[in-house]
Write a protein that holds these residues in place. Structure first.
Motif, short mmCIF file in Angstrom:
data_model
loop_
_atom_site.label_atom_id
_atom_site.label_comp_id
_atom_site.label_asym_id
_atom_site.label_seq_id
_atom_site.Cartn_x
_atom_site.Cartn_y
_atom_site.Cartn_z
N ALA A 116 0.83 -1.21 0.00
CA ALA A 116 0.00 0.00 0.00
C ALA A 116 0.86 1.26 0.00
O ALA A 116 1.99 1.26 0.51
N LEU A 117 0.32 2.34 -0.57
CA LEU A 117 1.03 3.61 -0.59
C LEU A 117 1.18 4.16 0.83
O LEU A 117 0.23 4.13 1.62
N VAL A 118 2.35 4.66 1.12
CA VAL A 118 2.61 5.26 2.42
C VAL A 118 3.36 6.58 2.22
O VAL A 118 3.96 6.81 1.17
N SER A 119 3.34 7.43 3.23
CA SER A 119 4.10 8.67 3.17
C SER A 119 5.58 8.37 3.43
O SER A 119 5.92 7.56 4.29
N HIS A 120 6.44 9.02 2.67
CA HIS A 120 7.88 8.85 2.85
C HIS A 120 8.50 10.01 3.64
O HIS A 120 9.72 10.09 3.76
N TRP A 121 7.64 10.90 4.16
CA TRP A 121 8.14 12.08 4.85
C TRP A 121 7.49 12.18 6.23
O TRP A 121 6.52 12.87 6.44
N GLN A 122 8.07 11.46 7.16
CA GLN A 122 7.51 11.39 8.52
C GLN A 122 7.97 12.54 9.40
O GLN A 122 7.49 12.69 10.54
N GLN A 142 -8.04 3.29 11.27
CA GLN A 142 -6.66 3.61 10.90
C GLN A 142 -6.21 2.69 9.76
O GLN A 142 -6.76 1.62 9.54
N GLY A 143 -5.18 3.15 9.04
CA GLY A 143 -4.66 2.35 7.94
C GLY A 143 -3.83 3.22 7.02
O GLY A 143 -3.68 4.42 7.23
N ILE A 202 -8.78 -6.03 2.77
CA ILE A 202 -7.64 -5.16 3.09
C ILE A 202 -8.04 -3.92 3.89
O ILE A 202 -7.17 -3.21 4.40
N PHE A 203 -9.37 -3.65 4.00
CA PHE A 203 -9.77 -2.49 4.78
C PHE A 203 -11.26 -2.54 5.12
O PHE A 203 -12.10 -2.89 4.28
N ASP A 204 -11.58 -2.21 6.35
CA ASP A 204 -12.95 -1.93 6.81
C ASP A 204 -13.94 -3.06 6.56
O ASP A 204 -15.12 -2.82 6.32
N ASN A 205 -13.49 -4.27 6.62
CA ASN A 205 -14.35 -5.46 6.57
C ASN A 205 -15.15 -5.63 5.27
O ASN A 205 -16.08 -6.43 5.22
N TYR A 206 -14.79 -4.89 4.24
CA TYR A 206 -15.50 -5.09 2.96
C TYR A 206 -14.60 -4.94 1.75
O TYR A 206 -14.82 -5.58 0.72
N LEU A 207 -13.59 -4.07 1.83
CA LEU A 207 -12.76 -3.76 0.66
C LEU A 207 -11.73 -4.87 0.47
O LEU A 207 -10.87 -5.08 1.32
N THR A 208 -11.83 -5.57 -0.66
CA THR A 208 -10.92 -6.68 -0.91
C THR A 208 -9.79 -6.26 -1.84
O THR A 208 -9.84 -5.21 -2.49
N ARG A 209 -8.80 -7.11 -1.93
CA ARG A 209 -7.60 -6.83 -2.71
C ARG A 209 -7.92 -6.56 -4.18
O ARG A 209 -7.30 -5.70 -4.80
#
Length: 390
Positions: A116-122, A142-143, A202-209
């Motif tokens: 998954a996409l993540v931020s590279h600037w923490q 969260q995710g 992959i998210f919120d009990n419904y969104l699949t890959r």
């Protein structure tokens, strides 16, 4: 006075999974060479270039372009999240419309990492901090950034219009069916409803890959020129850009999860583009939209005016999003199946639509396509809507 800008030539590489790709400069140079050849010009005739990518050092655009030619022209690197490719196209068109140049290049490329996409600037503020109050108000889990954004938009849509995840699964099945006929697509095996609904959540009990686009690597390019340049150089198969608009966020974007993924930006950009082109959504034949997640495709059926708000379920049930219906949406397989190498996506959409308007899309050709619409979203944010015609 210039009437329209021409897309004189396009090119793209076959999209690949991370780890199976060539270096970005090789992919980008190959796409540029394809576009130059397709246009029937030489690289020396390009007067300005705009390079789109989000993962890479500054001046990566120059590094890639230099593998084609080092001609000393102005090269601008464009970073506008997932709408970067269309933003480069927007700038190339503006350069030609202004009269500053007669021939410009827009190209995009990306080397992505798995997952998954993540931020590279923490160590600094994120542009996505503005949406946090929306997530708090609507109890969004969260995710990773993209999953939170588009997963919460899908959940809000389901609750607002009393539909379930099968609506999103139908879109995934449609997209993969289109991709089967696209040699440039990352995925080309059919999906069933059961495949999508029973895939890993992959998210919120419904969104699949298989409701989410994969991280992808690739490149695409387009040669943009004036009508006078095309005529003078005997370029005969160009496609006209009839209208193009870019919008960014207003306060409306922070009302709910659907608005926060660009629905209002899309609506404003589309309406302006339709007015500028002098046509309505019902006259569009073929569409490449920003289906990074299948809920986003549903949301943007409505934002683009293909149907009324809440009526996307009827559009899907009537197959008005595929061959034989009112519109063919994502004939390439879209971001969902073709892949989403972020900087390249907008230019790949441009290439696909030009091939359809030129009658060169092979087995996936939309018969008699006269008008085409391209829609590209970058959260944070920017939406670009482009209408093409012959």
């Amino acid at each position: 006075m210039m009437s329209h800008v021409i897309v004189a030539g396009v090119g793209m590489t076959k999209f690949q999974k991370p780890g199976q790709h060539q270096p970005y400069r090789v992919m980008a140079a190959n796409a540029i060479k394809m576009a130059v050849k397709d246009a029937g010009i030489t690289a020396k005739q390009i007067e300005q270039a705009f390079a789109a990518y989000i993962y890479g050092d500054s001046t990566s655009g120059q590094h890639a372009f230099y593998d084609v030619i080092q001609s000393g022209i102005a090269i601008v690197n464009v970073h506008n999240n997932c709408s970067s490719g269309s933003s480069a196209l927007y700038l190339a068109r503006q350069a030609v419309l202004s009269g500053e140049v007669e021939c410009a290049l827009a190209f995009g490329f990306e080397e992505m990492q798995p997952g998954a996409l993540v931020s590279h600037w923490q160590d600094r503020e994120s542009p996505f901090d503005r949406v946090e109050p929306v997530y708090e108000q609507f109890n969004v889990p969260q995710g990773p950034i993209a999953l939170r954004a588009f997963g919460s938009a899908g959940r809000h849509y389901m609750e607002k219009y009393h539909v379930d995840a099968s609506l999103f699964a139908k879109v995934a099945v449609k997209s993969r069916a289109h991709a089967v006929n696209n040699p440039y697509s990352l995925f080309n095996t059919p999906l069933t409803m059961a495949d999508v609904l029973n895939d890993k959540v992959i998210f919120d009990n419904y969104l699949t890959r298989t409701m989410a686009c994969p991280p992808t690597c690739g490149a695409a390019a387009a040669i943009i020129c004036s009508e006078a340049f095309a005529k003078r150089n005997g370029l005969s198969h160009g496609v006209k850009i009839l209208a193009q608009t870019m919008t960014t966020d207003t306060q409306v974007s922070w009302q709910d999860p659907i608005s926060s993924v660009g629905a209002d930006m899309t609506k404003r950009a589309a309406n302006k583009a339709y007015n500028s082109a002098g046509i309505g959504p019902q006259e569009i034949d073929v569409i490449e939209l920003h289906d990074c997640f299948t809920p986003n495709e549903i949301i943007n059926y409505e934002a683009l005016g293909l149907c009324a708000e809440g009526a996307a379920i009827e559009l899907v049930e009537k197959n008005d999003n595929t061959y034989g219906g009112k519109f063919v949406v994502g004939p390439s397989g879209g971001l969902m199946s073709k892949g989403h190498p972020i900087g390249a996506t907008g230019l790949a959409q441009c290439a696909e639509l030009c091939w359809h308007l030129r009658g060169e899309a092979g087995k996936r050709q939309v018969t008699g396509a006269k008008f085409a619409l391209q829609h590209n979203i970058g959260l944070g944010g920017a939406v670009v809507v482009t209408i093409y015609g012959q």
